[in-house]
Design a protein around this motif. Sequence first.
Motif, PDB file in Angstrom:
ATOM      1  N   THR A   1      79.956  58.719 -12.782  1.00 40.36           N
ATOM      2  CA  THR A   1      81.493  59.084 -13.536  1.00 40.36           C
ATOM      3  C   THR A   1      82.517  59.184 -13.814  1.00 40.36           C
ATOM      4  O   THR A   1      83.282  59.634 -13.204  1.00 40.36           O
ATOM      5  CB  THR A   1      81.046  59.227 -14.945  1.00 40.36           C
ATOM      6  N   ARG A   2      82.157  61.226 -13.235  1.00 38.43           N
ATOM      7  CA  ARG A   2      82.414  62.043 -12.666  1.00 38.43           C
ATOM      8  C   ARG A   2      83.208  61.907 -11.514  1.00 38.43           C
ATOM      9  O   ARG A   2      84.490  62.202 -10.695  1.00 38.43           O
ATOM     10  CB  ARG A   2      81.888  63.262 -12.668  1.00 38.43           C
ATOM     11  N   ASP A   3      82.780  60.905  -9.834  1.00 33.39           N
ATOM     12  CA  ASP A   3      82.744  60.939  -8.849  1.00 33.39           C
ATOM     13  C   ASP A   3      82.903  59.729  -8.572  1.00 33.39           C
ATOM     14  O   ASP A   3      81.080  59.268  -7.786  1.00 33.39           O
ATOM     15  CB  ASP A   3      82.468  62.036  -7.753  1.00 33.39           C
ATOM     16  N   LEU A   4      83.837  58.688  -8.763  1.00 31.63           N
ATOM     17  CA  LEU A   4      83.085  56.554  -8.846  1.00 31.63           C
ATOM     18  C   LEU A   4      82.569  57.425  -6.421  1.00 31.63           C
ATOM     19  O   LEU A   4      81.417  56.555  -5.841  1.00 31.63           O
ATOM     20  CB  LEU A   4      83.526  55.853  -9.153  1.00 31.63           C
ATOM     21  N   THR A   5      83.907  57.165  -6.215  1.00 28.04           N
ATOM     22  CA  THR A   5      84.033  57.093  -4.767  1.00 28.04           C
ATOM     23  C   THR A   5      83.249  58.280  -4.113  1.00 28.04           C
ATOM     24  O   THR A   5      83.494  57.745  -2.777  1.00 28.04           O
ATOM     25  CB  THR A   5      85.313  56.548  -4.072  1.00 28.04           C
ATOM     26  N   GLU A   6      82.460  59.465  -3.988  1.00 28.00           N
ATOM     27  CA  GLU A   6      81.744  59.693  -2.979  1.00 28.00           C
ATOM     28  C   GLU A   6      82.566  60.608  -2.822  1.00 28.00           C
ATOM     29  O   GLU A   6      81.862  61.350  -1.211  1.00 28.00           O
ATOM     30  CB  GLU A   6      81.268  58.783  -2.154  1.00 28.00           C
ATOM     31  N   ARG A   7      84.041  61.207  -3.612  1.00 31.23           N
ATOM     32  CA  ARG A   7      84.161  62.766  -2.895  1.00 31.23           C
ATOM     33  C   ARG A   7      83.795  63.581  -3.693  1.00 31.23           C
ATOM     34  O   ARG A   7      84.256  64.382  -2.381  1.00 31.23           O
ATOM     35  CB  ARG A   7      85.684  62.256  -3.325  1.00 31.23           C
ATOM     36  N   GLY A   8      82.500  63.907  -4.087  1.00 34.90           N
ATOM     37  CA  GLY A   8      82.901  65.490  -4.180  1.00 34.90           C
ATOM     38  C   GLY A   8      80.798  65.250  -4.573  1.00 34.90           C
ATOM     39  O   GLY A   8      80.100  65.214  -3.519  1.00 34.90           O
ATOM     40  N   GLU A   9      80.798  65.435  -5.750  1.00 34.15           N
ATOM     41  CA  GLU A   9      78.822  65.723  -5.813  1.00 34.15           C
ATOM     42  C   GLU A   9      78.267  64.707  -5.599  1.00 34.15           C
ATOM     43  O   GLU A   9      77.539  64.840  -5.601  1.00 34.15           O
ATOM     44  CB  GLU A   9      78.969  66.139  -7.515  1.00 34.15           C
ATOM     45  N   ARG A  10      79.047  63.118  -5.951  1.00 36.21           N
ATOM     46  CA  ARG A  10      77.649  61.927  -5.733  1.00 36.21           C
ATOM     47  C   ARG A  10      76.836  62.008  -4.620  1.00 36.21           C
ATOM     48  O   ARG A  10      75.953  61.879  -4.172  1.00 36.21           O
ATOM     49  CB  ARG A  10      78.875  60.526  -5.838  1.00 36.21           C
ATOM     50  N   ALA A  11      77.751  62.661  -3.153  1.00 36.34           N
ATOM     51  CA  ALA A  11      76.926  62.986  -1.997  1.00 36.34           C
ATOM     52  C   ALA A  11      75.739  63.027  -2.577  1.00 36.34           C
ATOM     53  O   ALA A  11      74.726  63.486  -1.613  1.00 36.34           O
ATOM     54  CB  ALA A  11      77.663  63.528  -1.292  1.00 36.34           C
ATOM     55  N   PHE A  12      75.687  64.145  -3.730  1.00 34.81           N
ATOM     56  CA  PHE A  12      74.202  64.988  -3.542  1.00 34.81           C
ATOM     57  C   PHE A  12      72.967  64.154  -3.852  1.00 34.81           C
ATOM     58  O   PHE A  12      71.767  64.114  -4.203  1.00 34.81           O
ATOM     59  CB  PHE A  12      74.145  65.834  -4.823  1.00 34.81           C
ATOM     60  N   LEU A  13      73.585  62.671  -5.306  1.00 30.62           N
ATOM     61  CA  LEU A  13      72.474  61.995  -5.025  1.00 30.62           C
ATOM     62  C   LEU A  13      71.593  61.152  -3.958  1.00 30.62           C
ATOM     63  O   LEU A  13      70.942  60.716  -3.936  1.00 30.62           O
ATOM     64  CB  LEU A  13      73.213  60.337  -5.619  1.00 30.62           C
ATOM     65  N   ASN A  14      71.892  61.434  -2.863  1.00 29.54           N
ATOM     66  CA  ASN A  14      71.939  61.523  -1.386  1.00 29.54           C
ATOM     67  C   ASN A  14      70.347  62.309  -0.815  1.00 29.54           C
ATOM     68  O   ASN A  14      69.688  62.276   0.292  1.00 29.54           O
ATOM     69  CB  ASN A  14      72.831  60.920  -0.345  1.00 29.54           C
ATOM     70  N   PHE A  15      69.796  63.284  -1.851  1.00 33.95           N
ATOM     71  CA  PHE A  15      69.304  64.383  -1.308  1.00 33.95           C
ATOM     72  C   PHE A  15      67.955  63.443  -0.814  1.00 33.95           C
ATOM     73  O   PHE A  15      67.511  62.409  -1.279  1.00 33.95           O
ATOM     74  CB  PHE A  15      68.615  65.204  -2.104  1.00 33.95           C
ATOM     75  N   GLY A  16      67.021  63.750   0.937  1.00 32.68           N
ATOM     76  CA  GLY A  16      66.386  63.058   1.177  1.00 32.68           C
ATOM     77  C   GLY A  16      66.352  62.288   1.962  1.00 32.68           C
ATOM     78  O   GLY A  16      65.759  61.124   2.151  1.00 32.68           O
ATOM     79  N   HIS A  17      67.512  61.106   1.655  1.00 34.55           N
ATOM     80  CA  HIS A  17      68.296  59.752   1.985  1.00 34.55           C
ATOM     81  C   HIS A  17      68.417  59.934   3.300  1.00 34.55           C
ATOM     82  O   HIS A  17      68.766  59.021   4.276  1.00 34.55           O
ATOM     83  CB  HIS A  17      69.692  59.266   1.293  1.00 34.55           C
ATOM     84  N   THR A  18      69.014  61.510   4.758  1.00 30.24           N
ATOM     85  CA  THR A  18      69.412  60.787   5.407  1.00 30.24           C
ATOM     86  C   THR A  18      68.356  60.834   6.918  1.00 30.24           C
ATOM     87  O   THR A  18      68.356  59.751   7.707  1.00 30.24           O
ATOM     88  CB  THR A  18      70.102  62.633   5.900  1.00 30.24           C
ATOM     89  N   LEU A  19      67.313  61.688   5.889  1.00 27.80           N
ATOM     90  CA  LEU A  19      65.881  60.956   6.626  1.00 27.80           C
ATOM     91  C   LEU A  19      65.488  59.041   6.191  1.00 27.80           C
ATOM     92  O   LEU A  19      65.259  58.539   7.312  1.00 27.80           O
ATOM     93  CB  LEU A  19      64.840  62.148   6.526  1.00 27.80           C
ATOM     94  N   ALA A  20      65.732  59.274   5.094  1.00 34.69           N
ATOM     95  CA  ALA A  20      64.789  58.104   5.246  1.00 34.69           C
ATOM     96  C   ALA A  20      65.895  56.738   5.215  1.00 34.69           C
ATOM     97  O   ALA A  20      64.629  56.204   5.609  1.00 34.69           O
ATOM     98  CB  ALA A  20      65.096  58.094   2.680  1.00 34.69           C
ATOM     99  N   HIS A  21      67.122  56.709   5.352  1.00 41.81           N
ATOM    100  CA  HIS A  21      67.203  55.068   5.750  1.00 41.81           C
ATOM    101  C   HIS A  21      66.739  55.497   6.978  1.00 41.81           C
ATOM    102  O   HIS A  21      67.066  54.796   8.024  1.00 41.81           O
ATOM    103  CB  HIS A  21      68.737  56.258   6.105  1.00 41.81           C
ATOM    104  N   ALA A  22      67.131  56.619   7.889  1.00 46.51           N
ATOM    105  CA  ALA A  22      66.560  56.471   9.222  1.00 46.51           C
ATOM    106  C   ALA A  22      65.482  56.093   9.518  1.00 46.51           C
ATOM    107  O   ALA A  22      65.201  55.117  10.749  1.00 46.51           O
ATOM    108  CB  ALA A  22      66.618  58.338  10.173  1.00 46.51           C
ATOM    109  N   LEU A  23      64.253  56.724   9.044  1.00 45.47           N
ATOM    110  CA  LEU A  23      62.973  55.940   8.764  1.00 45.47           C
ATOM    111  C   LEU A  23      62.861  54.545   7.936  1.00 45.47           C
ATOM    112  O   LEU A  23      62.278  53.995   8.859  1.00 45.47           O
ATOM    113  CB  LEU A  23      61.787  56.073   8.110  1.00 45.47           C
ATOM    114  N   GLU A  24      63.908  54.023   7.784  1.00 39.58           N
ATOM    115  CA  GLU A  24      64.089  52.961   7.187  1.00 39.58           C
ATOM    116  C   GLU A  24      64.285  52.167   8.471  1.00 39.58           C
ATOM    117  O   GLU A  24      63.370  50.500   9.172  1.00 39.58           O
ATOM    118  CB  GLU A  24      64.821  52.518   5.763  1.00 39.58           C
TER     119      GLU A  24
END
Length: 336
Positions: free
Chosen positions: A205-228
């Motif tokens: 709601t505060r950051d729909l298009t990932e200009r700021g805090e929405r990026a924090f939802l990707n905690f752990g995902h940088t390696l996760a997506h690479a593993l996939e």
Amino acid sequence: MEVGSGLISRARVPERHVALIHPVDLPVLLVEAAQSALSPTLTVSVPARDDCKTLDVFSGVLSRLARANIPRDGAVVGLGGGAATDLAGFVAASYLRGVAFYTMPTTLLGMVDAAVGGKTGVNLPEGKNLVGAFWPPRAVWCDTDVLATLPPAVFAEGAAEAYKHGLIADPALLPRVLSPDFRPGGSNLEDTLADAIAVKAGVVTRDLTERGERAFLNFGHTLAHALEAFTDHGVTHGEAVGYGMHYAARLSRALGGADLTGHTLAFLGWQRPRPLPPLTFEDVWPYMARDKKADAEGVRFVLLHDLARPYLARVPGEVLRREFAGWREEVETVSR
């Protein structure tokens, strides 16, 4: 957003022409319940899991909608796990430059993550979710009854995203996710699920298009997506996130943050993901380098100063390699 029992059979939309999209392996009773509630003009089955998130499948579904003459004031409803709802949302965002979109997530992973927030898209051979659009659903029905149909391992995959929300925003979720009552039919399932969803919904709601805090939802995902990507989805998203959160916790500690590896190891011990195949840092680094959080200056990782204190940082290459080696040794002890 609704969370509760029996929601699929009670769902209603105002649009007269509806395209219902679901994975081919979804239980017939769930498809029939959605069809009975929505009376769709068109029902499209797509390949299961990430096999549906390709440009070829996307193009084929668009053609099905066009041949069925779904109009501009029609709607697309995604019924299924996170992959199917990602695809359905991208179809809705693209067909006739955008039609109404609704989701009925049928996995814990879909409810906590994919169905919330309006990110839609498909994968490329080069990486996860590299093509897509922001297209928020008009309604999301999280029917907790369907969670009883999931194999225990699939339920545990979805718990990774709920646990992640505890690490980055609401630490009270951590013991609740690992509680014996967090299970289909469990006494704390509905409330814990609603609170985990609320974390993501608030951020979006505060950051729909990932200009700021929405990026924090990707905690752990940088390696996760690479593993996939490296394993061609042999490692599932929920398992990969569990593994990726532990790597991110190690990086956070290495850069001076609190030592939260006890939390991430506790989750992996609870989840019991499948063992990883043999892989090296060089195997996964090309995929991490294409992560969507990367900018012109390189890859940024979501790290934690402490519980509920996330931040973005670039990590020196020698730290990435050293922590990868240590991570690889530790995760060998927690897989099933």
